[in-house]
Design a protein around this motif. Structure first.
Motif, short mmCIF file in Angstrom:
data_model
loop_
_atom_site.label_atom_id
_atom_site.label_comp_id
_atom_site.label_asym_id
_atom_site.label_seq_id
_atom_site.Cartn_x
_atom_site.Cartn_y
_atom_site.Cartn_z
N SER A 39 1.06 5.58 9.69
CA SER A 39 1.29 5.87 11.10
C SER A 39 2.70 6.38 11.38
N GLY A 40 3.53 6.48 10.35
CA GLY A 40 4.86 7.06 10.52
C GLY A 40 5.96 6.11 10.94
N CYS A 41 5.71 4.81 10.96
CA CYS A 41 6.75 3.86 11.35
C CYS A 41 8.01 4.02 10.51
N ASN A 42 7.80 4.15 9.19
CA ASN A 42 8.94 4.28 8.28
C ASN A 42 9.73 5.56 8.51
N ASP A 43 9.08 6.61 8.98
CA ASP A 43 9.77 7.89 9.14
C ASP A 43 11.04 7.77 9.97
N CYS A 44 11.00 6.94 10.98
CA CYS A 44 12.19 6.74 11.82
C CYS A 44 12.87 5.40 11.59
N HIS A 45 12.07 4.35 11.40
CA HIS A 45 12.62 3.00 11.34
C HIS A 45 13.15 2.60 9.97
N THR A 46 13.03 3.50 8.97
CA THR A 46 13.56 3.23 7.64
C THR A 46 14.49 4.37 7.24
N ALA A 47 15.76 4.07 7.09
CA ALA A 47 16.76 5.10 6.74
C ALA A 47 16.36 5.82 5.45
N GLY A 48 16.35 7.14 5.50
CA GLY A 48 16.09 7.97 4.34
C GLY A 48 14.64 8.12 3.93
N TYR A 49 13.74 7.44 4.61
CA TYR A 49 12.33 7.43 4.19
C TYR A 49 11.67 8.81 4.31
N SER A 50 11.88 9.51 5.39
CA SER A 50 11.18 10.78 5.58
C SER A 50 11.61 11.83 4.55
N MET A 51 12.80 11.69 3.98
CA MET A 51 13.28 12.63 2.97
C MET A 51 12.79 12.29 1.56
N ALA A 52 12.53 11.01 1.30
CA ALA A 52 12.12 10.59 -0.05
C ALA A 52 11.26 9.32 0.04
N PRO A 53 10.06 9.42 0.60
CA PRO A 53 9.26 8.22 0.87
C PRO A 53 8.92 7.39 -0.36
N LYS A 99 2.64 -2.03 26.54
CA LYS A 99 3.38 -1.44 27.67
C LYS A 99 4.54 -0.56 27.20
N ALA A 100 4.55 -0.22 25.91
CA ALA A 100 5.65 0.57 25.35
C ALA A 100 5.90 1.83 26.17
N ASN A 101 7.16 2.01 26.52
CA ASN A 101 7.59 3.20 27.25
C ASN A 101 9.01 3.53 26.80
N MET A 106 9.99 8.14 20.06
CA MET A 106 8.99 7.10 19.84
C MET A 106 7.64 7.53 20.40
N PRO A 107 6.60 7.52 19.56
CA PRO A 107 5.26 7.90 20.03
C PRO A 107 4.57 6.72 20.72
N ASN A 108 4.95 6.45 21.95
CA ASN A 108 4.40 5.32 22.70
C ASN A 108 2.87 5.33 22.70
#
Length: 159
Positions: A39-53, A99-101, A106-108
Motif C-alpha cells: 500500500s506504499g506506507c514505506n515509500d514515505c514513512h521509511t527513509a530511503g525505501y522508495s529508492m531501494a526497497p 477520519k484521516a485528513n 498522504m493518501p487519506n
C-alpha cells in the motif's frame, strides 16, 4: 503414522491455516507486513525505501523521514509510525484512520477505503515492530523555508 509424518501434517495444517487467514483478510501481523509493503506506507514513512526497497531492513521501517513534501499547504513530513501507533489503542487507531485528513502527499482516501481488518493488521504489525527512531520534523506553514531536503509540489514552472 510416524512421529515425523504427524509433525509434517501438523506443520502443514498450521501453515495452511495461516495462509487462509491471510487470504481471508483476518487481522494478523503477517498481513500487516504485506499491506505496509503493497500500500506504499514505506515509500514515505521509511527513509530511503522508495529508492531501494529491497535494501532497507525491516527493523528500520516506518520510522518517519526528514524528507519534506512542500506545496501550497506548507511542508509536511512523514511521521514516525513506530512511535505513534504504540501510544494508541487499536480502537483509537481505527478512529484516527477513518477520519484521516492529513496534508499531502498522504493518501487519506486509502485509509478511508481500507477494510477494518486491514487497518487492524497494519496496527498489529507496526506495534509488533516496536518503538524506534525519532519523531519526524514538525510540519511548516506555507512560506516558511525548510531546513531539510524537500520534494516540491506542484513543481515550479520551467524557466
Amino acid at each position: 503414522m510416524t512421529v515425523t509424518h504427524s509433525l509434517f501434517r501438523l506443520t502443514l495444517a498450521t501453515c495452511l491455516a495461516g495462509f487462509c487467514a491471510l487470504a481471508q483478510g483476518e487481522p494478523s501481523i503477517e498481513r500487516g507486513r504485506y499491506l505496509v509493503q503493497v500500500s506504499g506506507c514505506n515509500d514515505c514513512h521509511t527513509a530511503g525505501y522508495s529508492m531501494a526497497p529491497y535494501q532497507v531492513p525491516e527493523r528500520t521501517w516506518l520510522q518517519g523521514d526528514s524528507l519534506g513534501w512542500s506545496g501550497p499547504w506548507g511542508t509536511t513530513y512523514a511521521s514516525n509510525l513506530r512511535l505513534l501507533l504504540p501510544r494508541l489503542g487499536e480502537a483509537q487507531w481505527l478512529a484516527l484512520a477513518r477520519k484521516a485528513n492529513y496534508r499531502p502527499p498522504m493518501p487519506n482516501q486509502s485509509l478511508h477505503l481500507m477494510e477494518e481488518d486491514d487497518l487492524r493488521s497494519i496496527y498489529r504489525f507496526v506495534v509488533a515492530l516496536g518503538p524506534a527512531g525519532n519523531p519526524a520534523p514538525t510540519a511548516l506553514p506555507p512560506g516558511q523555508a525548510a531546513l531539510t531536503p524537500v520534494v516540491q509540489f506542484p513543481a515550479p514552472p520551467a524557466p
